[in-house]
Design an enzyme around this catalytic site. Structure first.
Site, PDB file in Angstrom:
ATOM      1  N   LYS A  31      -7.474  16.506  12.824  1.00 43.39           N
ATOM      2  CA  LYS A  31      -7.962  16.385  11.423  1.00 43.39           C
ATOM      3  C   LYS A  31      -8.571  15.180  11.860  1.00 43.39           C
ATOM      4  O   LYS A  31      -8.631  14.590  12.926  1.00 43.39           O
ATOM      5  CB  LYS A  31      -6.845  15.247  11.406  1.00 43.39           C
ATOM      6  CG  LYS A  31      -7.384  14.771   9.725  1.00 43.39           C
ATOM      7  CD  LYS A  31      -5.618  14.320   9.102  1.00 43.39           C
ATOM      8  CE  LYS A  31      -5.203  12.920   9.290  1.00 43.39           C
ATOM      9  NZ  LYS A  31      -6.027  11.291   8.901  1.00 43.39           N
ATOM     10  N   ASP A  58      -9.960  15.117   6.365  1.00 44.64           N
ATOM     11  CA  ASP A  58      -9.131  14.926   5.744  1.00 44.64           C
ATOM     12  C   ASP A  58     -10.190  13.368   4.379  1.00 44.64           C
ATOM     13  O   ASP A  58     -10.178  11.806   5.049  1.00 44.64           O
ATOM     14  CB  ASP A  58      -8.144  14.221   6.115  1.00 44.64           C
ATOM     15  CG  ASP A  58      -6.852  13.098   5.741  1.00 44.64           C
ATOM     16  OD1 ASP A  58      -6.934  12.590   4.314  1.00 44.64           O
ATOM     17  OD2 ASP A  58      -6.025  12.304   5.675  1.00 44.64           O
ATOM     18  N   LYS A  60      -9.894  12.995   1.401  1.00 45.25           N
ATOM     19  CA  LYS A  60      -9.396  12.396   0.063  1.00 45.25           C
ATOM     20  C   LYS A  60     -10.263  12.400  -1.384  1.00 45.25           C
ATOM     21  O   LYS A  60     -10.645  11.451  -1.676  1.00 45.25           O
ATOM     22  CB  LYS A  60      -8.965  11.250   0.474  1.00 45.25           C
ATOM     23  CG  LYS A  60      -7.399  11.296   0.937  1.00 45.25           C
ATOM     24  CD  LYS A  60      -6.720  10.259   1.211  1.00 45.25           C
ATOM     25  CE  LYS A  60      -5.322  10.001   2.312  1.00 45.25           C
ATOM     26  NZ  LYS A  60      -5.768  10.182   3.756  1.00 45.25           N
ATOM     27  N   ASP A  63     -13.353  12.305  -7.696  1.00 45.60           N
ATOM     28  CA  ASP A  63     -14.363  12.002  -8.194  1.00 45.60           C
ATOM     29  C   ASP A  63     -14.767  13.116  -9.870  1.00 45.60           C
ATOM     30  O   ASP A  63     -13.926  13.987  -9.642  1.00 45.60           O
ATOM     31  CB  ASP A  63     -16.325  12.404  -7.650  1.00 45.60           C
ATOM     32  CG  ASP A  63     -16.663  11.728  -7.786  1.00 45.60           C
ATOM     33  OD1 ASP A  63     -17.027  11.715  -9.107  1.00 45.60           O
ATOM     34  OD2 ASP A  63     -17.931  11.000  -7.030  1.00 45.60           O
ATOM     35  N   THR A 113       1.194   6.719   0.254  1.00 45.16           N
ATOM     36  CA  THR A 113       2.696   6.640   0.927  1.00 45.16           C
ATOM     37  C   THR A 113       1.937   4.710   1.195  1.00 45.16           C
ATOM     38  O   THR A 113       3.470   4.075   1.430  1.00 45.16           O
ATOM     39  CB  THR A 113       2.951   6.646   2.587  1.00 45.16           C
ATOM     40  OG1 THR A 113       1.628   7.247   3.416  1.00 45.16           O
ATOM     41  CG2 THR A 113       3.294   8.313   2.034  1.00 45.16           C
ATOM     42  N   GLN A 185       4.057   3.343  10.165  1.00 38.35           N
ATOM     43  CA  GLN A 185       4.029   3.872   8.625  1.00 38.35           C
ATOM     44  C   GLN A 185       5.601   3.642   8.509  1.00 38.35           C
ATOM     45  O   GLN A 185       6.286   2.877   8.851  1.00 38.35           O
ATOM     46  CB  GLN A 185       3.469   5.112   9.714  1.00 38.35           C
ATOM     47  CG  GLN A 185       3.272   5.710  10.350  1.00 38.35           C
ATOM     48  CD  GLN A 185       3.015   6.632   9.096  1.00 38.35           C
ATOM     49  OE1 GLN A 185       3.138   6.013   8.112  1.00 38.35           O
ATOM     50  NE2 GLN A 185       1.692   7.255   9.000  1.00 38.35           N
ATOM     51  N   ARG A 206      -1.476   8.190  16.685  1.00 41.70           N
ATOM     52  CA  ARG A 206      -1.135   7.367  17.335  1.00 41.70           C
ATOM     53  C   ARG A 206      -0.161   8.130  18.497  1.00 41.70           C
ATOM     54  O   ARG A 206      -0.105   7.159  19.848  1.00 41.70           O
ATOM     55  CB  ARG A 206      -0.800   6.323  16.928  1.00 41.70           C
ATOM     56  CG  ARG A 206      -1.715   5.680  16.613  1.00 41.70           C
ATOM     57  CD  ARG A 206      -1.945   4.643  15.419  1.00 41.70           C
ATOM     58  NE  ARG A 206      -1.202   4.816  14.209  1.00 41.70           N
ATOM     59  CZ  ARG A 206      -0.781   4.289  13.170  1.00 41.70           C
ATOM     60  NH1 ARG A 206      -1.216   2.742  13.130  1.00 41.70           N
ATOM     61  NH2 ARG A 206      -0.056   5.012  12.378  1.00 41.70           N
TER      62      ARG A 206
HETATM   63  O1  C5P Z   1      -1.104   7.614  13.878  1.00 44.26           O
HETATM   64  P1  C5P Z   1      -0.180   8.344  12.340  1.00 44.26           P
HETATM   65  O2  C5P Z   1       0.643   9.149  13.475  1.00 44.26           O
HETATM   66  O3  C5P Z   1       0.223   7.108  11.794  1.00 44.26           O
HETATM   67  O4  C5P Z   1      -1.554   9.050  12.080  1.00 44.26           O
HETATM   68  C1  C5P Z   1      -1.046   9.784  10.919  1.00 44.26           C
HETATM   69  C2  C5P Z   1      -2.464   9.921  10.024  1.00 44.26           C
HETATM   70  O5  C5P Z   1      -1.847  10.952   9.143  1.00 44.26           O
HETATM   71  C3  C5P Z   1      -3.438   9.213   9.539  1.00 44.26           C
HETATM   72  O6  C5P Z   1      -5.095   9.273   9.670  1.00 44.26           O
HETATM   73  C4  C5P Z   1      -3.562   8.810   8.369  1.00 44.26           C
HETATM   74  O7  C5P Z   1      -4.505   8.138   7.929  1.00 44.26           O
HETATM   75  C5  C5P Z   1      -2.292   9.940   7.977  1.00 44.26           C
HETATM   76  N1  C5P Z   1      -1.674   9.896   6.921  1.00 44.26           N
HETATM   77  C6  C5P Z   1      -1.021   8.933   6.521  1.00 44.26           C
HETATM   78  N2  C5P Z   1      -0.242   9.097   5.361  1.00 44.26           N
HETATM   79  C7  C5P Z   1      -0.692   9.808   4.399  1.00 44.26           C
HETATM   80  C8  C5P Z   1      -1.475  10.570   4.121  1.00 44.26           C
HETATM   81  C9  C5P Z   1      -2.821  11.099   5.536  1.00 44.26           C
HETATM   82  O8  C5P Z   1      -0.218   8.580   7.820  1.00 44.26           O
HETATM   83  N3  C5P Z   1       0.318  10.036   2.952  1.00 44.26           N
END
Ligand code: C5P
Length: 233
Positions: A31, A58, A60, A63, A113, A185, A206
């Site tokens: 991604k 990604d 998003k 427009d 989220t 998160q 991560r």
């Molecule tokens: O590092 P981590 O596993 O938390 O990364 C999650 C990825 O998913 C990040 O690139 C984040 O921008 C993306 N993402 C998210 N929640 C969303 C949409 C996308 O964490 N609702």
């Protein structure tokens, strides 16, 4: 069947591609988000395609229909496999995007989220519905307008899966293997739990990219995913 998409949340292309090269064949789908795409542009997508990788862009998009369709058309020509857009852009925007998508699969973002019930009231002017109801309503809108799937938290995956058809893609970020910190998160699930909830693709950032041994972290997640897929039938 769940599979893993690795989020390349890096400020520079060389850092991202070093990781891709270290992970080798085990990493098949990546991604590219706003940060990396703003830094490097289409060449980072091309570098991934040159390595035989699938790419989830990604961005998003949100427009007017003509502008979003133009962006989708270019992404499709670049060979992007998955591309995100905001479902709240409305039916006409979703239709225009879909008409321009070619082989690219479009994924709808419903309620970010990072937003809660208070934000829905203050920003969206919605009093009664819960976040979960809003997510479901917007997923229905995406499906009605031929969008291929949605990005939702693992906690919403099973209710989305039960209200849309089996062909609709459910992609879940917020994945944390057992014992790995949550970072920022709020609503996380293990890879196995996300697959059990009906996720088709797990976005993992991560837990792999910041691991002391990213290769080992990826292998461990892939092993958990394989096991969960076989339990899932
Ligand atoms: O590092 P981590 O596993 O938390 O990364 C999650 C990825 O998913 C990040 O690139 C984040 O921008 C993306 N993402 C998210 N929640 C969303 C949409 C996308 O964490 N609702």
């Amino acid at each position: 069947m769940g599979s893993v998409i690795i989020a390349l949340d890096f400020p520079r292309g060389d850092e991202a591609l070093n990781l891709v090269d270290d992970l080798g064949e085990a990493g098949t789908f990546y991604k590219v988000g706003l940060q990396l795409y703003t830094a490097e542009g289409p060449r980072v997508v091309q570098a991934l395609k040159d390595r035989g990788k699938r790419v989830f862009l990604d961005l998003k998009l949100h427009d007017i229909p003509n502008t979003v369709a133009g962006g989708v058309r270019v992404a499709s020509k670049l060979g992007v496999d998955f591309l995100t857009l905001h479902t709240v852009g409305g039916g006409a925007m979703l239709e225009a995007a879909r008409d321009a998508a070619g082989e690219t699969r479009l994924l709808g973002v419903t309620v970010l989220t990072s937003l809660g019930a208070v934000d829905l009231e203050v920003t969206w002017g919605r009093k009664s519905p819960s976040v979960a109801e809003e997510v479901g309503r917007l997923a229905d809108l995406a499906a009605q307008h031929r969008i291929h799937g949605v990005v939702v938290s693992p906690h919403e995956a099973s209710s989305i899966r039960s209200r849309v058809g089996p062909e609709f893609l459910v992609v879940t970020p917020g994945i944390r293997p057992e014992g790995v910190g949550r970072d920022d998160q709020q609503r996380v699930a293990t890879p196995a739990a996300a697959i059990a909830a009906g996720a088709d693709y797990l976005v993992v950032g991560r837990s792999i990219t910041r691991a002391s041994d990213p290769e080992a972290a990826l292998y461990s997640i892939l092993t958990e995913v394989d096991l969960a897929n076989s339990n899932d039938g």
